[in-house]
Design a protein around this motif. Structure first.
Motif, PDB file in Angstrom:
ATOM      1  N   TYR A   1      -0.445  10.341 -10.585  1.00 38.93           N
ATOM      2  CA  TYR A   1      -1.773   9.745 -10.699  1.00 38.93           C
ATOM      3  C   TYR A   1      -2.696  10.429  -9.698  1.00 38.93           C
ATOM      4  O   TYR A   1      -2.280  10.835  -8.623  1.00 38.93           O
ATOM      5  N   GLY A   2      -3.977  10.524 -10.051  1.00 39.44           N
ATOM      6  CA  GLY A   2      -4.939  11.135  -9.139  1.00 39.44           C
ATOM      7  C   GLY A   2      -5.331  10.213  -8.005  1.00 39.44           C
ATOM      8  O   GLY A   2      -5.582  10.660  -6.886  1.00 39.44           O
ATOM      9  N   THR A   3      -5.376   8.912  -8.296  1.00 42.43           N
ATOM     10  CA  THR A   3      -5.790   7.929  -7.291  1.00 42.43           C
ATOM     11  C   THR A   3      -5.009   6.635  -7.483  1.00 42.43           C
ATOM     12  O   THR A   3      -4.401   6.411  -8.541  1.00 42.43           O
ATOM     13  N   SER A   4      -5.073   5.794  -6.478  1.00 46.03           N
ATOM     14  CA  SER A   4      -4.426   4.480  -6.603  1.00 46.03           C
ATOM     15  C   SER A   4      -5.118   3.656  -7.688  1.00 46.03           C
ATOM     16  O   SER A   4      -4.490   2.839  -8.357  1.00 46.03           O
ATOM     17  N   SER A   5      -6.416   3.874  -7.900  1.00 48.73           N
ATOM     18  CA  SER A   5      -7.130   3.152  -8.957  1.00 48.73           C
ATOM     19  C   SER A   5      -6.562   3.477 -10.332  1.00 48.73           C
ATOM     20  O   SER A   5      -6.429   2.597 -11.186  1.00 48.73           O
TER      21      SER A   5
ATOM     22  N   GLN B   1       4.450  10.217  -6.822  1.00 49.17           N
ATOM     23  CA  GLN B   1       5.607  10.515  -7.666  1.00 49.17           C
ATOM     24  C   GLN B   1       5.251  10.617  -9.149  1.00 49.17           C
ATOM     25  O   GLN B   1       5.841  11.411  -9.877  1.00 49.17           O
ATOM     26  N   ARG B   2       4.317   9.811  -9.585  1.00 44.82           N
ATOM     27  CA  ARG B   2       4.018   9.745 -11.018  1.00 44.82           C
ATOM     28  C   ARG B   2       2.823  10.580 -11.430  1.00 44.82           C
ATOM     29  O   ARG B   2       2.455  10.599 -12.593  1.00 44.82           O
TER      30      ARG B   2
ATOM     31  N   LYS C   1       0.850  -1.204   0.000  1.00 47.39           N
ATOM     32  CA  LYS C   1       0.000   0.000   0.000  1.00 47.39           C
ATOM     33  C   LYS C   1       0.879   1.244   0.000  1.00 47.39           C
ATOM     34  O   LYS C   1       0.627   2.195  -0.734  1.00 47.39           O
ATOM     35  N   SER C   2       1.929   1.235   0.811  1.00 49.39           N
ATOM     36  CA  SER C   2       2.852   2.371   0.848  1.00 49.39           C
ATOM     37  C   SER C   2       3.518   2.575  -0.505  1.00 49.39           C
ATOM     38  O   SER C   2       3.680   3.709  -0.975  1.00 49.39           O
ATOM     39  N   PHE C   3       3.906   1.480  -1.122  1.00 47.25           N
ATOM     40  CA  PHE C   3       4.528   1.561  -2.448  1.00 47.25           C
ATOM     41  C   PHE C   3       3.566   2.180  -3.456  1.00 47.25           C
ATOM     42  O   PHE C   3       3.936   3.085  -4.215  1.00 47.25           O
ATOM     43  N   VAL C   4       2.326   1.693  -3.480  1.00 50.78           N
ATOM     44  CA  VAL C   4       1.325   2.224  -4.406  1.00 50.78           C
ATOM     45  C   VAL C   4       1.094   3.706  -4.137  1.00 50.78           C
ATOM     46  O   VAL C   4       1.078   4.522  -5.063  1.00 50.78           O
ATOM     47  N   ASP C   5       0.942   4.071  -2.887  1.00 50.23           N
ATOM     48  CA  ASP C   5       0.721   5.479  -2.540  1.00 50.23           C
ATOM     49  C   ASP C   5       1.883   6.351  -3.014  1.00 50.23           C
ATOM     50  O   ASP C   5       1.675   7.455  -3.533  1.00 50.23           O
TER      51      ASP C   5
END
Length: 83
Positions: free
Chosen positions: A25-29, A22-23, A13-17
Protein backbone atom coordinates in the motif's frame (compact mmCIF):
# COMPACT_ATOMS: atom_id res chain seq x y z
CA UNK A 1 -13.52 13.08 -0.44
CA UNK A 2 -13.97 13.52 3.30
CA UNK A 3 -11.20 13.40 5.83
CA UNK A 4 -11.11 11.32 8.99
CA UNK A 5 -8.40 11.23 11.62
CA UNK A 6 -8.00 8.27 13.95
CA UNK A 7 -5.78 7.84 16.96
CA UNK A 8 -4.21 4.42 17.42
CA UNK A 9 -2.13 2.99 20.23
CA UNK A 10 1.49 2.39 19.28
CA UNK A 11 1.05 -1.34 18.77
CA UNK A 12 -1.80 -0.86 16.30
CA UNK A 13 0.04 1.92 14.45
CA UNK A 14 3.05 -0.38 14.13
CA UNK A 15 0.82 -3.15 12.81
CA UNK A 16 -0.75 -0.84 10.22
CA UNK A 17 2.65 0.47 9.15
CA UNK A 18 3.93 -3.08 8.74
CA UNK A 19 0.88 -4.07 6.67
CA UNK A 20 1.42 -1.04 4.44
CA UNK A 21 5.02 -2.08 3.84
CA UNK A 22 4.39 -5.79 3.39
CA UNK A 23 1.30 -5.52 1.20
CA UNK A 24 2.45 -2.70 -1.01
CA UNK A 25 0.00 0.00 0.00
CA UNK A 26 1.18 3.55 -0.64
CA UNK A 27 -0.23 4.92 2.60
CA UNK A 28 -1.97 3.81 5.76
CA UNK A 29 -5.13 5.46 4.37
CA UNK A 30 -5.10 3.07 1.41
CA UNK A 31 -4.85 0.13 3.79
CA UNK A 32 -7.73 1.36 5.96
CA UNK A 33 -9.90 2.07 2.90
CA UNK A 34 -9.31 -1.49 1.70
CA UNK A 35 -10.34 -2.88 5.10
CA UNK A 36 -13.52 -0.81 5.01
CA UNK A 37 -14.34 -1.95 1.45
CA UNK A 38 -13.93 -5.58 2.48
CA UNK A 39 -16.19 -5.00 5.46
CA UNK A 40 -18.79 -3.42 3.17
CA UNK A 41 -18.63 -6.49 0.92
CA UNK A 42 -19.21 -8.80 3.89
CA UNK A 43 -22.15 -6.81 5.25
CA UNK A 44 -24.83 -8.11 2.80
CA UNK A 45 -23.69 -11.69 3.33
CA UNK A 46 -23.88 -11.25 7.09
CA UNK A 47 -27.43 -9.95 6.78
CA UNK A 48 -28.42 -12.95 4.66
CA UNK A 49 -26.91 -15.34 7.20
CA UNK A 50 -28.73 -13.64 10.06
CA UNK A 51 -32.00 -13.76 8.12
CA UNK A 52 -31.46 -17.46 7.51
CA UNK A 53 -30.83 -18.12 11.17
CA UNK A 54 -34.00 -16.23 12.11
CA UNK A 55 -36.16 -18.01 9.52
CA UNK A 56 -38.29 -21.09 10.11
CA UNK A 57 -36.58 -24.45 9.61
CA UNK A 58 -36.85 -25.89 6.11
CA UNK A 59 -36.93 -29.47 4.94
CA UNK A 60 -33.60 -31.25 5.40
CA UNK A 61 -31.19 -31.10 2.47
CA UNK A 62 -30.61 -34.83 2.26
CA UNK A 63 -29.72 -37.14 -0.65
CA UNK A 64 -33.30 -37.12 -1.94
CA UNK A 65 -33.36 -33.34 -2.03
CA UNK A 66 -30.15 -33.15 -4.07
CA UNK A 67 -31.25 -35.96 -6.42
CA UNK A 68 -34.47 -34.07 -7.13
CA UNK A 69 -32.56 -30.83 -7.63
CA UNK A 70 -30.23 -32.50 -10.13
CA UNK A 71 -33.20 -33.93 -12.03
CA UNK A 72 -34.88 -30.53 -12.27
CA UNK A 73 -31.65 -28.92 -13.49
CA UNK A 74 -31.09 -31.63 -16.10
CA UNK A 75 -34.66 -31.29 -17.39
CA UNK A 76 -34.34 -27.51 -17.59
CA UNK A 77 -31.00 -27.79 -19.42
CA UNK A 78 -32.25 -30.19 -22.12
CA UNK A 79 -32.65 -28.48 -25.48
CA UNK A 80 -36.17 -28.37 -26.85
CA UNK A 81 -36.83 -31.10 -29.40
CA UNK A 82 -38.09 -30.15 -32.86
CA UNK A 83 -41.52 -31.41 -33.84
Amino acid sequence: MGTMNSSLPGTLKSFVDEQVRQRGYGTSSEYVRELIRKDQDRHPLRNLLLAGVASAPAAPADTGYFDGLRDRVRKAAKPATKA
